[in-house]
Design a protein around this motif. Structure first.
Motif, PDB file in Angstrom:
ATOM      1  N   LEU A  60       5.101  33.457  27.816  1.00  0.00           N
ATOM      2  CA  LEU A  60       3.987  32.832  27.100  1.00  0.00           C
ATOM      3  C   LEU A  60       2.682  32.932  27.873  1.00  0.00           C
ATOM      4  O   LEU A  60       1.641  33.214  27.322  1.00  0.00           O
ATOM      5  CB  LEU A  60       4.302  31.350  26.834  1.00  0.00           C
ATOM      6  N   HIS A  61       2.773  32.677  29.175  1.00  0.00           N
ATOM      7  CA  HIS A  61       1.536  32.588  29.967  1.00  0.00           C
ATOM      8  C   HIS A  61       1.393  33.663  31.035  1.00  0.00           C
ATOM      9  O   HIS A  61       0.324  33.864  31.555  1.00  0.00           O
ATOM     10  CB  HIS A  61       1.474  31.236  30.698  1.00  0.00           C
ATOM     11  N   GLY A  62       2.482  34.292  31.381  1.00  0.00           N
ATOM     12  CA  GLY A  62       2.453  35.099  32.602  1.00  0.00           C
ATOM     13  C   GLY A  62       2.113  36.557  32.422  1.00  0.00           C
ATOM     14  O   GLY A  62       2.327  37.350  33.327  1.00  0.00           O
ATOM     15  N   ALA A  63       1.537  36.913  31.246  1.00  0.00           N
ATOM     16  CA  ALA A  63       1.272  38.331  30.999  1.00  0.00           C
ATOM     17  C   ALA A  63       0.396  38.942  32.079  1.00  0.00           C
ATOM     18  O   ALA A  63       0.634  40.064  32.523  1.00  0.00           O
ATOM     19  CB  ALA A  63       0.614  38.495  29.640  1.00  0.00           C
ATOM     20  N   SER A  64      -0.609  38.170  32.537  1.00  0.00           N
ATOM     21  CA  SER A  64      -1.541  38.728  33.522  1.00  0.00           C
ATOM     22  C   SER A  64      -0.885  38.927  34.880  1.00  0.00           C
ATOM     23  O   SER A  64      -1.437  39.568  35.747  1.00  0.00           O
ATOM     24  CB  SER A  64      -2.744  37.814  33.668  1.00  0.00           C
ATOM     25  N   MET A  65       0.297  38.308  35.069  1.00  0.00           N
ATOM     26  CA  MET A  65       0.944  38.418  36.373  1.00  0.00           C
ATOM     27  C   MET A  65       1.807  39.670  36.487  1.00  0.00           C
ATOM     28  O   MET A  65       2.334  39.972  37.531  1.00  0.00           O
ATOM     29  CB  MET A  65       1.805  37.185  36.627  1.00  0.00           C
ATOM     30  N   ILE A  66       2.002  40.371  35.375  1.00  0.00           N
ATOM     31  CA  ILE A  66       2.922  41.508  35.455  1.00  0.00           C
ATOM     32  C   ILE A  66       2.212  42.845  35.285  1.00  0.00           C
ATOM     33  O   ILE A  66       2.830  43.875  35.212  1.00  0.00           O
ATOM     34  CB  ILE A  66       4.085  41.384  34.434  1.00  0.00           C
ATOM     35  N   LYS A  67       0.919  42.849  35.193  1.00  0.00           N
ATOM     36  CA  LYS A  67       0.236  44.139  35.130  1.00  0.00           C
ATOM     37  C   LYS A  67      -1.116  44.050  35.827  1.00  0.00           C
ATOM     38  O   LYS A  67      -1.610  42.971  36.103  1.00  0.00           O
ATOM     39  CB  LYS A  67       0.079  44.594  33.685  1.00  0.00           C
ATOM     40  N   GLU A  68      -1.657  45.245  36.062  1.00  0.00           N
ATOM     41  CA  GLU A  68      -2.953  45.295  36.728  1.00  0.00           C
ATOM     42  C   GLU A  68      -4.002  44.625  35.845  1.00  0.00           C
ATOM     43  O   GLU A  68      -3.975  44.757  34.632  1.00  0.00           O
ATOM     44  CB  GLU A  68      -3.323  46.751  36.956  1.00  0.00           C
ATOM     45  N   LEU A  69      -4.922  43.912  36.490  1.00  0.00           N
ATOM     46  CA  LEU A  69      -5.890  43.118  35.751  1.00  0.00           C
ATOM     47  C   LEU A  69      -7.203  43.882  35.649  1.00  0.00           C
ATOM     48  O   LEU A  69      -7.670  44.438  36.629  1.00  0.00           O
ATOM     49  CB  LEU A  69      -6.098  41.832  36.554  1.00  0.00           C
ATOM     50  N   ASP A  70      -7.797  43.940  34.434  1.00  0.00           N
ATOM     51  CA  ASP A  70      -9.149  44.491  34.383  1.00  0.00           C
ATOM     52  C   ASP A  70     -10.133  43.352  34.101  1.00  0.00           C
ATOM     53  O   ASP A  70      -9.726  42.222  33.818  1.00  0.00           O
ATOM     54  CB  ASP A  70      -9.266  45.649  33.383  1.00  0.00           C
ATOM     55  N   LEU A  71     -11.421  43.670  34.172  1.00  0.00           N
ATOM     56  CA  LEU A  71     -12.438  42.615  34.090  1.00  0.00           C
ATOM     57  C   LEU A  71     -12.376  41.858  32.758  1.00  0.00           C
ATOM     58  O   LEU A  71     -12.522  40.635  32.729  1.00  0.00           O
ATOM     59  CB  LEU A  71     -13.830  43.227  34.320  1.00  0.00           C
ATOM     60  N   CYS A  72     -12.119  42.593  31.656  1.00  0.00           N
ATOM     61  CA  CYS A  72     -12.045  41.937  30.339  1.00  0.00           C
ATOM     62  C   CYS A  72     -10.907  40.923  30.328  1.00  0.00           C
ATOM     63  O   CYS A  72     -11.059  39.808  29.833  1.00  0.00           O
ATOM     64  CB  CYS A  72     -11.813  42.972  29.243  1.00  0.00           C
ATOM     65  N   GLU A  73      -9.769  41.336  30.891  1.00  0.00           N
ATOM     66  CA  GLU A  73      -8.619  40.419  30.917  1.00  0.00           C
ATOM     67  C   GLU A  73      -8.906  39.222  31.814  1.00  0.00           C
ATOM     68  O   GLU A  73      -8.472  38.113  31.526  1.00  0.00           O
ATOM     69  CB  GLU A  73      -7.375  41.150  31.416  1.00  0.00           C
ATOM     70  N   LEU A  74      -9.620  39.487  32.910  1.00  0.00           N
ATOM     71  CA  LEU A  74      -9.961  38.401  33.821  1.00  0.00           C
ATOM     72  C   LEU A  74     -10.775  37.331  33.091  1.00  0.00           C
ATOM     73  O   LEU A  74     -10.489  36.145  33.181  1.00  0.00           O
ATOM     74  CB  LEU A  74     -10.757  38.925  35.020  1.00  0.00           C
ATOM     75  N   ILE A  75     -11.765  37.781  32.312  1.00  0.00           N
ATOM     76  CA  ILE A  75     -12.620  36.846  31.571  1.00  0.00           C
ATOM     77  C   ILE A  75     -11.796  36.131  30.498  1.00  0.00           C
ATOM     78  O   ILE A  75     -11.903  34.923  30.309  1.00  0.00           O
ATOM     79  CB  ILE A  75     -13.837  37.594  30.964  1.00  0.00           C
ATOM     80  N   GLN A  76     -10.944  36.908  29.840  1.00  0.00           N
ATOM     81  CA  GLN A  76     -10.105  36.327  28.783  1.00  0.00           C
ATOM     82  C   GLN A  76      -9.105  35.316  29.355  1.00  0.00           C
ATOM     83  O   GLN A  76      -8.923  34.229  28.816  1.00  0.00           O
ATOM     84  CB  GLN A  76      -9.360  37.474  28.106  1.00  0.00           C
ATOM     85  N   ASP A  77      -8.482  35.688  30.471  1.00  0.00           N
ATOM     86  CA  ASP A  77      -7.415  34.837  31.029  1.00  0.00           C
ATOM     87  C   ASP A  77      -7.933  33.700  31.903  1.00  0.00           C
ATOM     88  O   ASP A  77      -7.300  32.659  32.007  1.00  0.00           O
ATOM     89  CB  ASP A  77      -6.442  35.688  31.876  1.00  0.00           C
ATOM     90  N   PHE A  78      -9.086  33.925  32.550  1.00  0.00           N
ATOM     91  CA  PHE A  78      -9.562  32.913  33.505  1.00  0.00           C
ATOM     92  C   PHE A  78     -11.031  32.562  33.283  1.00  0.00           C
ATOM     93  O   PHE A  78     -11.773  32.329  34.224  1.00  0.00           O
ATOM     94  CB  PHE A  78      -9.366  33.422  34.945  1.00  0.00           C
ATOM     95  N   GLY A  79     -11.439  32.581  32.018  1.00  0.00           N
ATOM     96  CA  GLY A  79     -12.854  32.350  31.695  1.00  0.00           C
ATOM     97  C   GLY A  79     -13.313  30.915  31.855  1.00  0.00           C
ATOM     98  O   GLY A  79     -14.505  30.638  31.820  1.00  0.00           O
ATOM     99  N   ASN A  80     -12.391  29.985  31.993  1.00  0.00           N
ATOM    100  CA  ASN A  80     -12.816  28.598  32.237  1.00  0.00           C
ATOM    101  C   ASN A  80     -11.876  27.935  33.244  1.00  0.00           C
ATOM    102  O   ASN A  80     -10.800  28.456  33.557  1.00  0.00           O
ATOM    103  CB  ASN A  80     -12.885  27.797  30.935  1.00  0.00           C
ATOM    104  N   ASP A  81     -12.314  26.783  33.747  1.00  0.00           N
ATOM    105  CA  ASP A  81     -11.561  26.125  34.818  1.00  0.00           C
ATOM    106  C   ASP A  81     -10.172  25.667  34.384  1.00  0.00           C
ATOM    107  O   ASP A  81      -9.250  25.620  35.195  1.00  0.00           O
ATOM    108  CB  ASP A  81     -12.368  24.941  35.366  1.00  0.00           C
TER     109      ASP A  81
END
Ligand SMILES: [Zn+2]
Length: 336
Positions: free
Chosen positions: A31-52
């Motif tokens: 559910l939540h860990g998609a970003s942990m299993i692949k290389e992160l790009d800037l768009c994903e970073l903003i999407q996944d960690f755009g707020n506190d």
């Protein structure tokens, strides 16, 4: 509201017990860990960690893989106080947040800016200056400088494995920050050691004398080294011990740069990356902070094929002690 949260958390705990932590963890992972299993790009970073809120949820997953535990007594009977972004321990009543006892605590800087800064430092091949960071994050120069140094310090490999196999050693000189009392001699000696198909070490040396280089070699090369390649500099025959001398091969740079597979090209390519970083990004680096920049460069270089670099750096940040501003600026009042 608080009661509702406690009920919700209790429900989560019951579910946890019903399905067992393994099943729940698998579910959370999908559910939540998609970003942990692949290389992160800037768009994903903003999407996944755009707020506190998203950043806190990610830190929570990284910090407590098997569910939140009390920082005081280790109890797993912990409830969430959603309004304050805190947890309270049912056993000892200790209240804590996901950032407690970490580098992120009491920084006044939003977590998403920490995440973005970490991402930028991981991704920029030649490093990033405090000025660039200041512009990217919209913070003051002092904040950006301090932030970069704390992330850089977390990247440091505290107990690196000794290098072995085929290693190349070379020395280079980089321009340092000029000081009034040594304006003509502001160059810093950097010893580079690179295991072929392996890790790189860049170490600032106080000078390029054999005794100094010997100490650096012995601290970084293991007894399992098979071949040591250097140029024909007079430093190395004196710097190497008996065992290392037997495995020593040299290339004469005044005649040729490559003799069969005897060359120091891979360590030299790391030097050119370092110099591009110093000239193009950091401009001038003070002697005091040079080792930190060297460590940052090695960390990035040694992790260049690591698809989990961002996650691994975040894990290091969670574990690293806070680097105090007064410690960074002690004695030498200069910023690189
Ligand atoms: Zn407790």
């Amino acid at each position: 509201m608080l009661l509702e949260n406690l009920v919700a958390f209790r429900r989560e705990e019951v579910l946890h017990r019903l399905f067992g932590c393994h099943v729940l963890r698998m579910l959370l992972f999908f559910l939540h860990g998609a970003s942990m299993i692949k290389e992160l790009d800037l768009c994903e970073l903003i999407q996944d960690f755009g707020n506190d809120e998203k950043c806190r949820a990610y830190l929570e997953r990284l910090r407590w893989k098997d569910g939140v535990q009390c920082l005081e007594c280790g109890s797993a009977k912990v409830y969430r106080i959603l309004k304050r972004n805190q947890f309270v321990c049912d056993d000892c009543s200790h209240q804590f947040s996901v950032t407690a006892q970490t580098i992120f605590h009491d920084t006044h800087l939003p977590l998403w800016k920490w995440f973005l800064a970490t991402y930028l430092l991981c991704e920029s091949r030649k490093g990033m200056s405090a000025n660039q960071m200041k512009r990217q994050l919209g913070v003051s120069y002092k904040t950006a400088w301090y932030l970069c140094h704390r992330i850089r310090a977390a990247m440091l490999d505290v107990a690196p494995e000794p290098l072995g196999g085929t290693v190349e050693i070379d020395e280079t000189y980089v321009a340092g920050k000029k000081r009034r009392w040594r304006a003509k001699n502001a160059e810093q000696v950097v010893i580079g050691i690179r295991q072929r198909n392996g890790d790189l070490r860049l170490i600032r040396a106080s000078d390029a004398r054999s005794a100094t280089v010997r100490e650096i070699i012995n601290a970084n090369i293991g007894a399992h080294v098979e071949v040591i390649m250097t140029d024909e500099s007079a430093i190395y025959p004196w710097a190497l011990n008996h065992m290392q001398k037997e495995r020593h091969k040299t290339v004469n740079h005044s005649k040729q740069y490559v003799h069969g597979d005897v060359h120091t090209n891979t360590v030299e390519s790391a030097f050119s990356l370092l110099k591009r970083g110093i000239v193009g990004t950091w401009h001038k680096v003070s002697a005091k902070h040079l080792p930190a920049y060297l460590d940052e460069m090695c960390f990035r270089f040694n992790n260049r094929k690591n698809p989990y670099l961002f996650r691994d750096t975040m894990l290091k940040l969670i574990d690293s002690p806070n680097l105090e501003y007064k410690h960074l600026t002690a004695k030498v009042q200069d910023a690189a």
